[in-house]
Design an enzyme around this catalytic site. Structure first.
Site, PDB file in Angstrom:
ATOM      1  N   LYS A   1       5.645 -13.359   8.104  1.00  0.00           N
ATOM      2  CA  LYS A   1       4.754 -13.701   9.208  1.00  0.00           C
ATOM      3  C   LYS A   1       4.061 -15.042   8.959  1.00  0.00           C
ATOM      4  O   LYS A   1       4.021 -15.911   9.825  1.00  0.00           O
ATOM      5  CB  LYS A   1       3.718 -12.594   9.410  1.00  0.00           C
ATOM      6  CG  LYS A   1       2.794 -12.824  10.604  1.00  0.00           C
ATOM      7  CD  LYS A   1       1.738 -11.728  10.739  1.00  0.00           C
ATOM      8  CE  LYS A   1       2.353 -10.406  11.094  1.00  0.00           C
ATOM      9  NZ  LYS A   1       1.336  -9.364  11.365  1.00  0.00           N
TER      10      LYS A   1
ATOM     11  N   GLU B   1       7.013 -13.748  -2.779  1.00  0.00           N
ATOM     12  CA  GLU B   1       8.349 -13.293  -3.143  1.00  0.00           C
ATOM     13  C   GLU B   1       9.394 -13.775  -2.132  1.00  0.00           C
ATOM     14  O   GLU B   1      10.463 -14.260  -2.503  1.00  0.00           O
ATOM     15  CB  GLU B   1       8.381 -11.756  -3.223  1.00  0.00           C
ATOM     16  CG  GLU B   1       7.452 -11.162  -4.268  1.00  0.00           C
ATOM     17  CD  GLU B   1       6.083 -10.817  -3.710  1.00  0.00           C
ATOM     18  OE1 GLU B   1       5.390 -10.001  -4.335  1.00  0.00           O
ATOM     19  OE2 GLU B   1       5.705 -11.359  -2.644  1.00  0.00           O
TER      20      GLU B   1
ATOM     21  N   GLY C   1       3.398  -4.519   8.893  1.00  0.00           N
ATOM     22  CA  GLY C   1       4.726  -4.736   8.343  1.00  0.00           C
ATOM     23  C   GLY C   1       5.586  -3.491   8.307  1.00  0.00           C
ATOM     24  O   GLY C   1       6.764  -3.514   8.669  1.00  0.00           O
ATOM     25  N   ARG C   2       5.008  -2.376   7.881  1.00  0.00           N
ATOM     26  CA  ARG C   2       5.784  -1.144   7.752  1.00  0.00           C
ATOM     27  C   ARG C   2       6.072  -0.494   9.103  1.00  0.00           C
ATOM     28  O   ARG C   2       6.777   0.514   9.170  1.00  0.00           O
ATOM     29  CB  ARG C   2       5.063  -0.175   6.820  1.00  0.00           C
ATOM     30  CG  ARG C   2       3.649   0.178   7.257  1.00  0.00           C
ATOM     31  CD  ARG C   2       2.911   0.909   6.133  1.00  0.00           C
ATOM     32  NE  ARG C   2       1.513   1.174   6.441  1.00  0.00           N
ATOM     33  CZ  ARG C   2       0.533   0.314   6.288  1.00  0.00           C
ATOM     34  NH1 ARG C   2       0.792  -0.920   5.848  1.00  0.00           N
ATOM     35  NH2 ARG C   2      -0.718   0.638   6.557  1.00  0.00           N
TER      36      ARG C   2
ATOM     37  N   GLU D   1       1.898   3.690   1.855  1.00  0.00           N
ATOM     38  CA  GLU D   1       1.069   2.517   2.093  1.00  0.00           C
ATOM     39  C   GLU D   1       0.067   2.801   3.207  1.00  0.00           C
ATOM     40  O   GLU D   1      -1.028   2.227   3.227  1.00  0.00           O
ATOM     41  CB  GLU D   1       1.941   1.318   2.456  1.00  0.00           C
ATOM     42  CG  GLU D   1       1.207  -0.023   2.390  1.00  0.00           C
ATOM     43  CD  GLU D   1       2.133  -1.222   2.472  1.00  0.00           C
ATOM     44  OE1 GLU D   1       2.532  -1.734   1.410  1.00  0.00           O
ATOM     45  OE2 GLU D   1       2.465  -1.637   3.592  1.00  0.00           O
TER      46      GLU D   1
ATOM     47  N   HIS E   1      22.375  18.477  -7.055  1.00  0.00           N
ATOM     48  CA  HIS E   1      22.873  18.381  -8.429  1.00  0.00           C
ATOM     49  C   HIS E   1      22.003  17.448  -9.261  1.00  0.00           C
ATOM     50  O   HIS E   1      22.432  16.933 -10.284  1.00  0.00           O
ATOM     51  CB  HIS E   1      24.326  17.907  -8.429  1.00  0.00           C
ATOM     52  CG  HIS E   1      25.264  18.901  -7.828  1.00  0.00           C
ATOM     53  ND1 HIS E   1      25.964  19.819  -8.570  1.00  0.00           N
ATOM     54  CD2 HIS E   1      25.580  19.155  -6.527  1.00  0.00           C
ATOM     55  CE1 HIS E   1      26.695  20.578  -7.772  1.00  0.00           C
ATOM     56  NE2 HIS E   1      26.475  20.207  -6.524  1.00  0.00           N
TER      57      HIS E   1
ATOM     58  N   LYS F   1      -1.369  -8.712  -6.602  1.00  0.00           N
ATOM     59  CA  LYS F   1      -0.800  -9.998  -6.192  1.00  0.00           C
ATOM     60  C   LYS F   1      -1.683 -11.157  -6.645  1.00  0.00           C
ATOM     61  O   LYS F   1      -1.189 -12.186  -7.113  1.00  0.00           O
ATOM     62  CB  LYS F   1      -0.632 -10.015  -4.673  1.00  0.00           C
ATOM     63  CG  LYS F   1       0.467  -9.098  -4.175  1.00  0.00           C
ATOM     64  CD  LYS F   1       0.399  -8.880  -2.679  1.00  0.00           C
ATOM     65  CE  LYS F   1       0.671 -10.130  -1.897  1.00  0.00           C
ATOM     66  NZ  LYS F   1       0.723  -9.863  -0.439  1.00  0.00           N
TER      67      LYS F   1
END
Length: 543
Positions: free
Chosen positions: A209, A215, A270-271, A356, A387, A507
């Site tokens: 954004k 990152e 964001g999510r 979050e 399994h 961060k």
């Protein structure tokens, strides 16, 4: 609005639930034996998703108390506040309008007096035109070759949503295009993603954004260098990069033509953004028509959540059941178990969506929460988990509510495969609920010494979500179901499900430490003794 809602411990329904939980002694075997209709009564259905929640540790009284708790918590009022663009994200003074991303053109949703729906469709139309051009081989790289590889660079919601949706809808994707996703700042992620790609045929979608996300922009600059290593001319960047951003200045500085910048808004977290421009990679993969079908599925579940009575409301029921186990049974996790290989990234997607959102320790008014919030969501697809970790779910000491997700039809029918897959869905839910008693084990002729080891206590709760087939529309409805499930939980706990301050501290500290790691002279370290020692050891071994 929070001023009108009593603290959680003071709500009458919460007090009643506390007393009720302490006296609820019947296990699921007894509850089913006492009520032959239970398996059909504790069900609900909406937008192609059938929810069987009968295998939960609840009675009719439990359900009524949970529904009353929702009313006392102001679920209906908070829900309407979200849908009408009120600034329910109070710590950031923002509206929460991911629901506007899938609203039809005919709707009107106001934020600060402005209808945002036309702007949403303007971006969708621009995305559609671009996606069609790439899919048709008409978007050409700098040397005139059509694009064959699409690499999405993002992190968090700018990665988890697109990669989940691509994997979920891979069956509907255009197979002469390849799709790759880079998120981790670990250089390996980028190097492996582009290992077999040709820069002349590769398009990067940079999703940030602000266009300053550390990152994402680190990976974007590596992608830029990788591209120019072959194409040489900086003008080539405009052919091989587009931006999903709102920062026109930084986008232009990077070399991207701002005509190829796709925007979104600060009222989209964001999510919650995979159905915005963040989903451009998804639209290129499956095409604009399928993408809009997915949006239709989102919207249909939005309407259901907003209008259906709480007792028939899928997201509300699932959210209330999560609160029930988290706060009255000390359940710390929820297992998401999709019996559909295409949904292999769905549990990871839900981890961010749920954890979050509701990993909060203070209420909307800043006081410490009075109950546990934010259970851990985790899981794996299909019989793989059986399994792996089902042993602990069946016979461990922890209570782990499970959501089983299955489909009546396979997209890829192959022999007996799908019948075997779905037989396991129903069998696992049955085994968790009813287990196997010592008497049953003995009746099988098992030696007495082994009986305790083969007993299954049962009484382990689960939901079964059953749909006909995994389509773009169904995926949209499924995602929206969990979005509103999360919202319901947050309202009960009186927390803000739409900020994420917990992401910030690490961060900030990492930015400071990075300067020390990259210093050309021995840095003066002023951290705690452990951090100082780790930094010194890293620098020494690196040298």
């Amino acid at each position: 609005m929070s001023d009108t809602i009593a603290p959680l411990s003071q709500r009458p329904a919460w007090k009643a639930l506390t007393a009720h939980a302490a006296t609820l002694k019947q296990n699921l075997r007894e509850l089913f034996a006492a009520d032959p209709e239970r398996g059909t009564r504790f069900t609900a259905e909406a937008e192609g998703i059938f929810l069987d929640y009968s295998k939960n540790r609840i009675t009719e009284e439990t359900l009524q108390l949970l529904l009353q708790l929702a009313k006392e918590s102001g679920l209906a009022e908070h829900r309407e506040a979200m849908f009408t663009g009120q600034k329910i994200n109070t710590t950031e003074n923002r509206a929460v309008l991911h629901v506007a991303l899938r609203a039809p053109r005919s709707e009107s949703i106001l934020v600060d007096g402005e209808d945002v729906v036309p702007a949403v469709h303007e971006v969708l139309d621009k995305m559609s035109a671009f996606a069609d051009k790439v899919r048709a081989g008409k978007w050409l790289g700098y040397t005139g070759k059509p694009i064959r590889n699409v690499v999405n660079i993002g992190i968090g919601g700018s990665d988890l949503g697109p990669v989940m949706a691509y994997e979920a809808l891979r069956h509907y994707s255009q197979r002469d295009l390849s799709f790759h996703f880079v998120s981790n700042v670990d250089g390996t992620d980028f190097v492996e993603a582009v290992h077999d790609l040709d820069p002349e045929e590769t398009l990067f979608l940079v999703a940030s954004k602000t266009f300053t996300t550390l990152e994402t922009m680190t990976n974007a600059h590596s992608a830029r260098a990788w591209t120019l290593a072959k194409l040489k001319q900086t003008e080539a960047i405009a052919n091989h990069f587009v931006a999903i951003s709102t920062n026109e200045k930084e986008v232009s500085k990077f070399g991207i033509d701002t005509a190829n910048m796709f925007g979104f808004w600060d009222w989209v977290g964001g999510r919650y953004s995979m159905d915005s421009a963040i989903g451009l990679s998804t639209m290129i993969a499956i095409g604009p028509d399928n993408f809009r079908a997915m949006l239709d599925g989102f919207y249909a579940m939005d309407v259901h959540f907003r209008t259906a009575p709480l007792e028939k409301n899928l997201p509300a029921l699932m959210g209330l059941l999560t609160v029930w186990y988290t706060d009255f049974f000390d359940a710390q996790t929820v297992a998401i178990l999709p019996y559909e290989q295409y949904l292999k990234r769905f549990p990871a997607y839900l981890q961010q969506l749920t954890m979050e959102s509701n990993g909060k320790h203070v209420t909307l008014d800043g006081t410490h929460v009075e109950a546990e919030t934010g259970p851990i969501y985790w899981g794996e697809p299909g019989t793989n988990g059986q399994h792996s970790f089902y042993q602990l779910i069946h016979q461990g000491t922890r209570l782990i509510p499970c959501d089983f997700i299955g489909f009546s039809k396979s997209i890829n029918p192959l022999g007996r495969h799908h019948g075997m897959l779905m037989a396991n869905v129903f069998a696992q839910a049955e085994a968790l609920a009813f287990g196997k008693t010592a008497e049953q084990v003995k009746a099988e002729g098992v030696a007495d010494a082994l009986v305790p080891h083969k007993v299954f206590e049962g009484n382990r709760p689960s939901n079964v979500l059953l749909a006909e087939e995994l389509t773009p529309r169904l995926l949209g409805s499924l995602i929206a179901l969990y979005e509103h499930n999360v919202f319901t939980q947050g309202v009960i706990w009186s927390i803000n499900s739409f900020d994420q301050w917990g992401v910030e501290l690490g961060k900030v500290l990492a930015t400071n430490i990075l300067k020390e790691l990259e210093s050309t002279t021995p840095p003066e370290l002023k951290h705690d003794s452990s951090t100082n020692n780790l930094i010194q050891r890293y620098l020494a071994t690196k040298a």
